[in-house]
Design a protein around this motif. Structure first.
Motif, short mmCIF file in Angstrom:
data_model
loop_
_atom_site.label_atom_id
_atom_site.label_comp_id
_atom_site.label_asym_id
_atom_site.label_seq_id
_atom_site.Cartn_x
_atom_site.Cartn_y
_atom_site.Cartn_z
N ASP A 1 -6.86 0.26 -8.97
CA ASP A 1 -6.45 1.44 -9.75
C ASP A 1 -7.41 2.63 -9.54
O ASP A 1 -7.57 3.63 -10.43
CB ASP A 1 -6.67 1.16 -11.23
CG ASP A 1 -5.76 -0.03 -11.73
OD1 ASP A 1 -4.80 -0.18 -10.99
OD2 ASP A 1 -6.07 -0.44 -12.86
N ARG A 2 -7.38 2.86 -7.97
CA ARG A 2 -8.23 4.11 -7.58
C ARG A 2 -7.17 5.11 -7.34
O ARG A 2 -7.93 6.35 -6.82
CB ARG A 2 -9.20 3.74 -6.53
CG ARG A 2 -10.27 2.66 -6.83
CD ARG A 2 -11.06 3.10 -7.94
NE ARG A 2 -12.20 2.49 -7.81
CZ ARG A 2 -12.67 1.31 -8.30
NH1 ARG A 2 -11.74 0.47 -8.87
NH2 ARG A 2 -13.66 0.77 -8.13
N ALA A 3 -5.78 5.31 -7.36
CA ALA A 3 -4.90 6.05 -7.14
C ALA A 3 -3.97 5.98 -8.16
O ALA A 3 -3.62 4.90 -8.83
CB ALA A 3 -4.49 6.03 -5.70
N VAL B 1 0.29 11.13 2.16
CA VAL B 1 -0.60 9.97 1.87
C VAL B 1 -0.25 8.88 2.82
O VAL B 1 1.12 8.49 3.01
CB VAL B 1 -0.18 9.42 0.25
CG1 VAL B 1 -0.85 8.40 -0.01
CG2 VAL B 1 -0.54 10.60 -0.66
N LYS B 2 -1.24 8.33 3.36
CA LYS B 2 -0.90 6.91 4.17
C LYS B 2 -0.78 5.90 3.17
O LYS B 2 -1.59 5.37 2.74
CB LYS B 2 -2.02 6.93 5.18
CG LYS B 2 -2.48 7.94 5.92
CD LYS B 2 -3.68 7.87 6.98
CE LYS B 2 -3.83 8.92 7.81
NZ LYS B 2 -4.99 8.97 8.72
N GLU C 1 -14.41 6.07 -5.79
CA GLU C 1 -14.89 5.98 -4.56
C GLU C 1 -14.12 6.86 -3.46
O GLU C 1 -14.61 7.21 -2.26
CB GLU C 1 -15.01 4.36 -3.97
CG GLU C 1 -16.01 3.46 -4.55
CD GLU C 1 -15.11 2.92 -5.64
OE1 GLU C 1 -15.82 1.92 -6.19
OE2 GLU C 1 -14.04 3.40 -6.10
N VAL C 2 -13.07 7.03 -3.67
CA VAL C 2 -12.20 8.10 -2.79
C VAL C 2 -12.54 9.51 -3.15
O VAL C 2 -12.30 10.12 -4.33
CB VAL C 2 -10.62 7.90 -3.12
CG1 VAL C 2 -9.86 8.80 -1.92
CG2 VAL C 2 -10.31 6.51 -2.94
N ALA D 1 -8.37 13.19 1.05
CA ALA D 1 -9.03 12.06 0.48
C ALA D 1 -9.45 10.89 1.32
O ALA D 1 -8.77 10.73 2.25
CB ALA D 1 -7.73 11.42 -0.40
N VAL D 2 -10.72 10.64 1.33
CA VAL D 2 -11.40 10.07 2.13
C VAL D 2 -12.22 8.82 1.36
O VAL D 2 -12.82 9.02 0.42
CB VAL D 2 -12.61 10.64 2.98
CG1 VAL D 2 -13.35 9.87 3.87
CG2 VAL D 2 -11.94 11.91 3.44
N LEU D 3 -12.15 7.64 2.02
CA LEU D 3 -12.63 6.35 1.52
C LEU D 3 -13.67 5.88 2.92
O LEU D 3 -13.07 5.45 3.68
CB LEU D 3 -11.72 5.31 1.13
CG LEU D 3 -12.34 3.94 0.57
CD1 LEU D 3 -13.48 3.99 -0.61
CD2 LEU D 3 -11.30 3.00 0.29
N GLY D 4 -14.89 6.04 2.65
CA GLY D 4 -15.88 5.80 3.78
C GLY D 4 -15.41 6.62 4.80
O GLY D 4 -15.53 8.02 4.70
N ASP D 5 -14.99 6.14 6.12
CA ASP D 5 -14.66 6.84 7.02
C ASP D 5 -13.11 6.98 7.32
O ASP D 5 -12.81 7.49 8.25
CB ASP D 5 -15.24 6.25 8.52
CG ASP D 5 -16.93 6.43 8.44
OD1 ASP D 5 -17.35 7.28 7.77
OD2 ASP D 5 -17.50 5.51 9.06
N THR D 6 -12.50 6.56 6.46
CA THR D 6 -10.85 6.41 6.35
C THR D 6 -10.34 7.56 5.67
O THR D 6 -10.56 7.73 4.50
CB THR D 6 -10.40 5.12 5.90
OG1 THR D 6 -11.02 4.07 6.55
CG2 THR D 6 -9.01 4.92 6.17
N VAL D 7 -9.66 8.54 6.19
CA VAL D 7 -8.76 9.54 5.69
C VAL D 7 -7.59 8.73 5.07
O VAL D 7 -6.62 8.08 5.80
CB VAL D 7 -8.13 10.58 6.50
CG1 VAL D 7 -7.46 11.69 5.95
CG2 VAL D 7 -9.46 11.09 7.05
#
Length: 100
Positions: free
Chosen positions: A66-68, A32-33, A95-96, A3-9
């Motif tokens: 509320d994206r997760a 999950v981080k 976005e994720v 699950a990636v947001l931009g360059d962040t896992v």
């Protein structure tokens, strides 16, 4: 899977550890981080899964509302429908991006 947001896992686990429910990939809690998630007060109860916990996702200084989401204590009947226990598994939206 990631699950990636931009360059962040934000989450990463082998596909066989994820659960697909209604077209969404749910990541096991340990993958999950949590530092990228912030609990949201948004209420929702799924008629067959139970009470939902939404999370906003941190994107640098921005908070994506509320994206997760997860189901901390799903209805017992939901386990039969899904085929396994998905308590606290986390799914992502918008976005994720979930990729292999």
């Amino acid at each position: 899977m990631k699950a990636v947001l931009g360059d962040t896992v934000i989450a990463e686990a082998p596909e066989d550890e994820l659960i697909k429910i209604e077209g969404n990939w749910y990541f096991p809690p340990a993958s999950v981080k949590s530092e990228f998630l912030e609990k949201s007060p948004t209420p929702y109860t799924c008629p067959w899964k139970g009470e939902c916990q939404y999370f906003s996702v941190k994107d640098g200084d921005q908070l994506l509302q509320d994206r997760a989401w997860s189901y901390p204590t799903p209805y017992p009947s939901a386990f039969d429908r899904v085929g396994k226990d998905f308590s606290d598994y986390v799914a992502f939206w918008k976005e994720v991006q979930v990729t292999e």
